[in-house]
Design a protein around this motif. Structure first.
Motif, short mmCIF file in Angstrom:
data_model
loop_
_atom_site.label_atom_id
_atom_site.label_comp_id
_atom_site.label_asym_id
_atom_site.label_seq_id
_atom_site.Cartn_x
_atom_site.Cartn_y
_atom_site.Cartn_z
N LEU A 15 36.82 39.55 33.86
CA LEU A 15 37.28 39.60 32.47
C LEU A 15 36.10 39.41 31.55
N LYS A 17 34.71 39.66 27.24
CA LYS A 17 34.92 39.83 25.81
C LYS A 17 33.57 40.09 25.17
N GLN A 23 35.44 35.17 33.10
CA GLN A 23 36.36 34.74 34.16
C GLN A 23 36.39 35.80 35.26
N LEU A 32 47.76 38.29 31.22
CA LEU A 32 46.71 38.44 30.23
C LEU A 32 47.32 38.38 28.83
N LYS A 37 43.18 41.22 23.86
CA LYS A 37 43.17 41.53 25.30
C LYS A 37 41.72 41.73 25.79
N PRO A 38 41.34 41.05 26.86
CA PRO A 38 39.97 41.16 27.35
C PRO A 38 39.75 42.49 28.09
N ASP A 39 38.49 42.85 28.18
CA ASP A 39 38.13 44.00 29.01
C ASP A 39 38.18 43.56 30.47
N VAL A 40 38.72 44.44 31.31
CA VAL A 40 38.88 44.12 32.73
C VAL A 40 38.07 45.12 33.58
#
Length: 381
Positions: A15, A17, A23, A32, A37-40
């Motif tokens: 994860l 940002k 993470q 999530l 919303k974080p980049d995955v």
């Protein structure tokens, strides 16, 4: 509001940002945040090594992740590393590398190898040569030089310019990393060498085209390769030189009278010159001698004239013998009238063979009386 992210087995989720990873997610269901919303980034741990940019980032900012999720493979300038996954060799890491590989339980391991020991361990050689699928070749295998010496051959091996003991038939492998390795398989059996199309002037300026053959073998391979960069080329030139010396110092007549002289001169000269280089000459021989077209015509006329002269001598000898025989016969008949009469009868008999009928007058007594008179005259004489 939340949404769900599923990470399957054999995967990891990173994860981030604003480009910073904060993470790492293992296999399972993960919630999530809907907002912000974080980049995955989903990673397949079986994919192999970590991308170089990501590896540098993890080393610098997430060392704990590196220790837990990665296999660190750092090699010095004098070592390489063999990467095994499930006991299958997948990659050879070169010297001076800094690599990270995603762990997948205990399936991944690295074995460091000292390249100062030039010969590659047999376990690595076997793994590299193991049959695989089209796209499953060992990555980095070009760092290894595999030498295959067939039967009836020996291997000439040079490491960093130094000639090593001869290699026996079989397989061997050497690190090309940090070393200059050269190898060549040399046939120790009897071999044939052709020296074709050599145009040479004889002593009397006749241009001959000659094909020569030689049978040779290596007597001492290390001696040959220790003194000659290309032994076969050197032997070829020596055969050329010897052939030119044998032909160029003799006339055409001398060569035609004794065709073995070329073989003898070439063999003696080449054997002497090649012995110090560990090369043995078994035999040499001229296969063809070709003359120019005009010279062929001249020689044909010469041979024809010689044969005609020989035929004339034989014919005159026979005529002389026949004349001598007739002379001897005449002398016998001159001193012996009976012999002369017998010769006449013999001639008459030959004539009579071609006549159907002969009439004799005077009767048989007259014939016998003539014979008696011949006998009486003979005694009187």
């Amino acid at each position: 509001m939340n949404n769900t992210l599923t990470i399957r087995k054999g995967q990891l989720g990173l994860l981030a940002k604003q480009g910073d990873f904060y993470q790492i997610l293992e296999a399972g269901e993960h919630r999530l945040p809907w907002f912000n919303k974080p980049d995955v980034v989903v990673i397949d741990v079986n994919s192999g090594d970590v991308a170089p940019e990501l590896a540098d980032y993890l080393r610098r900012f997430q060392p704990a992740w590196v220790e837990k999720y990665c296999l660190v493979v750092d090699t010095t300038d004098n070592e390489t590393a063999a990467i095994w996954r499930d006991n299958v060799l997948v990659e050879i890491v070169p010297p001076g590398a800094r690599r990270l590989f995603w762990r997948d339980g205990d399936s991944l391991r690295a074995v460091h190898l000292d390249t100062r020991e030039v010969q590659v361990p047999a376990e690595i050689v076997t793994a590299v040569l193991q049959p695989r699928g089209r796209d499953a070749a060992v990555k980095g295998r070009e760092a290894i030089l595999i030498v295959n010496v067939p039967a009836w051959h020996v291997g000439v091996l040079k490491i960093d310019g130094v000639t090593q003991p001869l290699l026996s038939p079989g397989l061997s492998a050497y690190w090309k990393i940090n070393h200059l390795v050269e190898a060549e398989a040399v046939d120790t059996r009897l071999q044939a060498l052709e020296v074709s199309g050599q145009e040479i002037l004889t002593k009397d300026k006749v241009n001959l085209r000659i094909n020569l053959g030689a049978n040779w073998r290596y007597g001492d391979v290390l001696q040959a390769y220790g003194q000659l960069a290309k032994p076969l080329e050197h032997l070829y030139r020596e055969l050329q030189f010897a052939l030119r010396e044998a032909v160029g110092t003799r006339t055409l007549d001398e060569l035609l009278e004794n065709k073995q002289v070329i073989d003898e001169v070439v063999s003696a000269q080449v054997v002497t010159r090649m012995a110090p280089f560990g090369i043995e000459i078994a035999s040499t021989g001229v296969k063809d001698i070709m003359l120019p077209g005009d010279m062929k015509t001249i020689l044909s006329r010469l041979v024809e004239a010689e044969k005609l002269a020989q035929a004339n001598v034989i014919r005159r000898r026979e005529e002389t013998a026949a004349t001598r025989s007739l002379l001897n016969t005449a002398k016998v008949m001159e001193n012996n009238p009976v012999a002369l009469r017998l010769k006449e009868m013999e001639t008459l008999e030959r004539v009579a063979e071609r006549i159907d009928k002969i009439s004799v007058y005077g009767g048989l007594d007259q014939v016998l009386h003539g014979l008696v008179n011949i006998k009486g005259n003979t005694h009187a004489a």
